[in-house]
Write a protein that holds these residues in place. Structure first.
Motif, mmCIF file in Angstrom:
data_model
loop_
_atom_site.group_PDB
_atom_site.id
_atom_site.type_symbol
_atom_site.label_atom_id
_atom_site.label_comp_id
_atom_site.label_asym_id
_atom_site.label_seq_id
_atom_site.Cartn_x
_atom_site.Cartn_y
_atom_site.Cartn_z
ATOM 1 N N PRO A 135 90.198 9.290 59.317
ATOM 2 C CA PRO A 135 91.545 8.701 59.171
ATOM 3 C C PRO A 135 92.441 9.481 58.213
ATOM 4 N N LEU A 136 91.885 10.263 57.335
ATOM 5 C CA LEU A 136 92.727 10.990 56.380
ATOM 6 C C LEU A 136 93.553 12.081 57.055
ATOM 7 N N VAL A 137 93.099 12.590 58.156
ATOM 8 C CA VAL A 137 93.847 13.652 58.846
ATOM 9 C C VAL A 137 94.471 13.136 60.133
ATOM 10 N N SER A 138 94.463 11.821 60.297
ATOM 11 C CA SER A 138 95.053 11.252 61.495
ATOM 12 C C SER A 138 96.551 11.567 61.527
ATOM 13 N N GLY A 139 97.004 12.107 62.621
ATOM 14 C CA GLY A 139 98.428 12.379 62.788
ATOM 15 C C GLY A 139 98.883 13.722 62.274
ATOM 16 N N LEU A 140 98.029 14.461 61.636
ATOM 17 C CA LEU A 140 98.415 15.782 61.113
ATOM 18 C C LEU A 140 98.415 16.810 62.238
ATOM 19 N N SER A 141 99.391 17.675 62.194
ATOM 20 C CA SER A 141 99.414 18.782 63.164
ATOM 21 C C SER A 141 99.359 20.132 62.444
ATOM 22 N N LEU A 142 99.985 20.198 61.259
ATOM 23 C CA LEU A 142 100.041 21.428 60.452
ATOM 24 C C LEU A 142 100.660 22.592 61.215
ATOM 25 N N GLN A 143 101.573 22.267 62.122
ATOM 26 C CA GLN A 143 102.285 23.312 62.858
ATOM 27 C C GLN A 143 103.297 23.980 61.927
ATOM 28 N N GLY A 144 103.257 25.305 61.837
ATOM 29 C CA GLY A 144 104.209 26.038 61.032
ATOM 30 C C GLY A 144 103.981 25.946 59.543
ATOM 31 N N VAL A 145 102.867 25.461 59.156
ATOM 32 C CA VAL A 145 102.573 25.290 57.745
ATOM 33 C C VAL A 145 101.965 26.574 57.192
ATOM 34 N N VAL A 146 102.467 26.979 56.064
ATOM 35 C CA VAL A 146 101.840 28.068 55.315
ATOM 36 C C VAL A 146 101.138 27.425 54.130
ATOM 37 N N TRP A 147 99.843 27.559 54.147
ATOM 38 C CA TRP A 147 99.011 26.839 53.150
ATOM 39 C C TRP A 147 98.448 27.878 52.194
ATOM 40 N N SER A 148 98.887 27.827 50.968
ATOM 41 C CA SER A 148 98.405 28.763 49.964
ATOM 42 C C SER A 148 97.331 28.054 49.139
ATOM 43 N N ALA A 149 96.185 28.640 49.117
ATOM 44 C CA ALA A 149 95.059 27.962 48.467
ATOM 45 C C ALA A 149 94.257 28.957 47.662
ATOM 46 N N ALA A 150 93.558 28.435 46.663
ATOM 47 C CA ALA A 150 92.641 29.266 45.886
ATOM 48 C C ALA A 150 91.338 29.413 46.660
ATOM 49 N N PRO A 151 90.826 30.643 46.749
ATOM 50 C CA PRO A 151 89.560 30.789 47.486
ATOM 51 C C PRO A 151 88.421 30.088 46.746
ATOM 52 N N GLY A 152 87.482 29.617 47.563
ATOM 53 C CA GLY A 152 86.304 28.938 46.970
ATOM 54 C C GLY A 152 86.020 27.616 47.664
ATOM 55 N N GLU A 153 84.876 27.065 47.317
ATOM 56 C CA GLU A 153 84.438 25.825 47.944
ATOM 57 C C GLU A 153 85.104 24.629 47.279
ATOM 58 N N LEU A 154 85.172 23.532 47.999
ATOM 59 C CA LEU A 154 85.645 22.258 47.469
ATOM 60 C C LEU A 154 84.466 21.297 47.361
ATOM 61 N N ASP A 155 84.504 20.497 46.327
ATOM 62 C CA ASP A 155 83.385 19.575 46.073
ATOM 63 C C ASP A 155 83.573 18.307 46.910
ATOM 64 N N GLY A 156 83.162 18.358 48.166
ATOM 65 C CA GLY A 156 83.295 17.199 49.039
ATOM 66 C C GLY A 156 83.085 17.596 50.481
ATOM 67 N N VAL A 157 83.347 16.666 51.350
ATOM 68 C CA VAL A 157 83.196 16.920 52.778
ATOM 69 C C VAL A 157 84.488 17.526 53.292
#
Lengths: 590, 284
Positions: free
Chosen positions: A377-399
């Motif tokens: 349900p947390l990603v319900s409705g998300l499309s992320l079309q045209g999104v530029v996502w800048s993130a720090a490399p590495g693992e996340l503590d979770g699923v």
């Protein structure tokens, strides 16, 4: 052979118990001697810590086993003769709500009762199986046919649409190769298994139904959203009335509908904290004509932010939260149900933490494709079309819930009733906050936080929905019980949150020691059952008729009838024999 | 008497007593002088002697009256005392053997000119066949006063007074906890001959326990639960041997002849047990 009370067969456990007692009893051969004093200084047999000895096939053992067997068979209601000599009828009754639709000739349920009574006259034993998501035995197995009418006297079909296959399978398991299996339904299109006879006893009728009803709070009142459907051979008319719990009429609206049409009504009401009844005009099926609507509880999510001002601005947090219903911004983090922060902190039970930020200085820009767990349900409705996502490399503590290649961008970690949503995002280098996906994601997180709030999640539900109640945080006493509309009490199973399955329409109350904790209104809403236009009558003989009872079986039945009195007499004989055997053994010892 | 028993009895007779007997005139040699034809001694004539016994040939040679003395011939009194306590009927074979032995001794005594009486040890009447537990006769004797003081104090002595100088045969299993020596000495006192026969059942000599067993005392109903351990049987046999040795020693000390008999068929009891132990001898 049949058993009228199969639980009585638990008494058969007495048989191994008797054998074990004989195995471990202190069983000594007796011998008369003249010089007993010559043995006196010998070691005695141990009086405790008995060991298993060889089983002696004594008359006492035989008598006790026979007596216990007879008693168990008596308790189990053994009837050899009935099973062999009397015909067994297995009836599968459609328990769907449409069977209760009343027409000029009565209801299909009434006709089904008459059909069962007629068929039971030709059978000695009857088994009644009700269809449903989980089939149930209304009578039987193999009860005397005289009990069939009584068993169906209080039968009220009320199930939503379901597959009758499970009930048919159960009926075929209960029926022997010589037994008749009769299926009674109002669906003429039903194709039963070859072993079954079909008797569709329905009739096409016009019917209006309240398919959904919901109260929406407005600033200046309430809005009632209702869906009304009509099924019939021609256009129909029905009137929707809104009444207070005390019976006062608040509003009435006449609705003209074409066959198969569903009208979506939006009615303005004055704000009220009372329960409201929504009713349609009387028609064939009364079950789908009324709904009791309870005031929806306010489940406001308190949100606090620990983000710095720049991050909050970049994420447009205040504006996004303002667009959501049931959200209150608070400044005290300890009072918040949802805490938005830039770095993970200590998890608190009952609280949801949204961590938005990218640690370190190294950044990767991702433009897709993004891999998302669509079931979550947390990603319900998300499309992320045209999104530029800048993130720090590495693992996340979770699923991980959103990934770009092997890089997790969004993850969830759950500990008890505490949830942490990790978003690896640098707001200054991303355009996610400017995309339509950002308020959707925030709304999903808010709903995730709202789901952990104490109290009932939904109070106006349909038959078959779950009744969920979450106790307040820190409440360790999970003992409570659900009181149904007919007063039936159902204890909770000790799991948290408390979950019940709604099976009957009406008002349900959750109580603890007599004090109400929550209420639910369960209504019937199933367009497939409300549509009575396709119901009809049809009879179809079994394509594979039951085998004729052979002469040997009939002879066995007439000669093998075991009456309870013979079992009782045999048991008494065995008891008397045991008494004599023990008395004689006692006499030998003197 | 059963033919089988009678046939077996006729093959044997009671062995010769170690000491001369006393009793009524009969055909057994008495311990004193009497009227038999067997010459024993001379003595001087005293007035009153039977002139028919004066040895006239001696008078012709010495002119002194000498009287010829002859061996006394007696018909001895005999008492066959049987222990009729329940322990003697612990098995059917033991009870039958007791009856056979009583009848056999009575027959052998009668055939040798005696007058046997059958008595019950400890009390009761032999003819009644009443089972009297050992010790019951003491109370019965004391109550009736029928028995002499020594008999009343004993558990094996019959209630009836015993005849002096009689042959006494006591048949019992002697499976009692107390010492049988005093009883034997009282029986031997005043008796011409005491024969002690210990009759035991084969199981009593060679007991076998098939699993844990509840042993029930046939005398007082006492119960003892024992395992079938071989050491228990060995311990029992050791105590039984000590008891037998003690009994035999007491019998010898009382001057009695002793024999241990295992219950069985008459021929086997006589030929295999009484004959080797010298209690009987072949009739021919």
């Amino acid at each position: 052979m049949s058993f009228g009370a199969p639980l009585g067969l638990l008494a058969l456990l007495a048989l191994p118990a008797i054998v074990i007692l004989h195995l471990f009893r202190r069983r000594l051969r007796q011998r008369r001697v003249a010089g007993l004093f010559l043995f006196r200084e010998g070691p005695l047999v141990a009086s405790a810590g008995r060991r298993r000895t060889r089983l002696m096939r004594s008359l006492s053992l035989l008598c006790e086993l026979v007596a216990a067997l007879c008693a168990a068979l008596l308790l189990g209601g053994l009837d050899l003769g009935a099973g062999a000599s009397e015909r067994h009828l297995v009836v599968v009754l459609d328990d769907s709500a449409s069977m209760g639709a009343v027409g000029p000739d009565g209801s299909p349920a009434d006709r089904a009762r008459a059909a069962v009574a007629a068929a039971a006259e030709q059978a000695g034993r009857v088994t009644l199986v009700l269809t449903g998501a989980r089939p149930t035995l209304r009578l039987g197995p193999r009860e005397p046919s005289a009990l069939a009418a009584q068993a169906l006297a209080g039968w009220t079909p009320s199930q939503p649409a379901h597959d009758p296959g499970a009930a048919l399978a159960l009926a075929l398991e209960l029926a022997g190769p010589e037994d008749r299996v009769l299926v009674l339904t109002d669906d003429p299109e039903l194709q039963p298994p070859p072993r079954c006879e079909l008797a569709a006893v329905g009739a096409p009728l016009g019917n209006a139904a309240l398919l959904s009803a919901r109260r929406l709070a407005r600033t200046d009142g309430e809005t009632l959203l209702a869906d009304v459907g009509w099924w019939g051979p021609s256009a129909g008319e029905t009137t929707l009335r809104v009444e207070s719990a005390g019976g006062a009429a608040l509003l009435a609206r006449s609705v003209q509908l074409e066959p198969g049409q569903v009208a979506h009504l939006s009615l303005d009401l004055t704000a009220s904290s009372e329960d409201l009844w929504v009713r349609l005009s009387d028609d064939a099926l009364a079950l789908d004509n009324a709904a009791l609507l309870l005031p929806e509880p306010l489940r406001t999510v308190r949100v606090a932010s620990l983000l710095d001002a720049e991050a909050a601005r970049l994420l447009a947090l205040e504006r996004a939260l303002a667009s959501l219903d049931g959200v209150e911004t608070v400044t005290d983090p300890a009072a918040a149900d949802l805490l938005v922060t830039g770095a993970p902190g200590a998890l608190t039970q009952g609280r949801t933490e949204l961590v938005v930020g990218a640690p370190g200085t190294e950044r990767d820009e991702w433009i897709g494709p993004f891999l998302m767990d669509r079931r979550h349900p947390l990603v319900s409705g998300l499309s992320l079309q045209g999104v530029v996502w800048s993130a720090a490399p590495g693992e996340l503590d979770g699923v991980p819930l959103v990934l770009a290649g092997r890089q997790p961008l969004l993850a969830e970690a759950v500990e008890g009733s505490a949830t942490r949503v990790l978003v690896d995002l640098d707001p200054a280098r991303s355009n996610l906050a400017q995309s339509p996906d950002w308020p959707i994601l925030l709304a999903n997180v808010v709903e995730r936080a709202r789901a952990t709030l104490p109290g009932p999640e939904l109070v106006n539900v349909r038959v078959g929905d779950l009744l969920v109640w979450r106790p307040p945080h820190g409440d360790v006493d999970a003992a409570c019980e659900l009181v149904g509309p007919d007063g039936e009490r159902q204890p909770s199973r000790g799991v948290r949150p408390v979950v019940f399955e709604s099976r009957r329409t009406g008002l349900h109350t959750l109580e603890r020691e007599g004090a109400p904790l929550a209420r639910w209104s369960v209504r019937f809403a199933d367009a497939r059952e409300s549509d009575l236009s396709g119901r009809g009558a049809r009879s179809e003989a079994a394509r594979q008729p039951p085998q004729a009872a052979g002469a040997a079986a009939v002879a066995r039945g007439s000669a093998g009838r075991v009456e309870a009195r013979w079992l009782a007499a045999l048991m008494l004989l065995a008891v008397a024999g045991d008494w004599l055997a023990l008395r004689r053994r006692g006499g030998e010892g003197r | 008497m059963r033919p089988e028993l009678e046939r077996a009895c006729l093959r044997y007779r009671l062995g010769a007593p170690a000491r001369p007997l006393a009793g009524r005139a009969g055909d057994r040699i008495g311990r004193g002088t009497g009227a038999s034809l067997e010459f024993m001694d001379f003595r001087d004539y005293v007035p009153g002697d039977d002139l028919r016994h004066v040895d006239w040939r001696s008078y012709a040679r010495t002119e002194q009256y000498k009287v010829r003395l002859f061996r006394e011939e007696v018909s001895p009194a005999a008492e066959v005392i049987a222990d009729l306590s329940p322990s003697m009927a612990v098995t059917e074979g033991k009870e039958r053997a007791l009856r056979d032995l009583v009848e056999a001794f009575a027959l052998w005594i009668a055939r040798s000119g005696g007058h046997p009486r059958r008595l019950a040890a400890g009390g009761g009447r032999f003819e009644d066949g009443e089972r009297v537990p050992i010790g019951a006769g003491v109370a019965a004797g004391a109550a009736t006063g029928a028995a002499a003081a020594p008999a009343a104090a004993s558990t094996l002595l019959p209630l009836e007074p015993l005849r002096p100088r009689s042959v006494r045969v006591l048949i019992s299993d002697f499976l009692v906890e107390h010492d049988s020596g005093p009883d034997l000495r009282r029986l031997a006192s005043g008796a011409a001959e005491l024969v002690v026969v210990q009759l035991l059942d084969p199981w009593e000599l060679q007991p076998s326990l098939d699993g844990p067993t509840a042993l029930l005392d046939c005398e007082d109903g006492g119960r003892l639960d024992v395992d079938a351990a071989p050491r228990i049987v060995a311990s029992y046999r050791e105590r039984l041997a000590r008891l037998g040795a003690s009994l035999e020693g007491a019998a010898r000390a009382a001057g009695a002849r002793f024999a241990r008999v295992t219950a069985g068929a008459p021929e086997r009891m006589f030929a295999d047990q009484l004959l080797p132990q010298g209690l009987v001898e072949p009739a021919a």
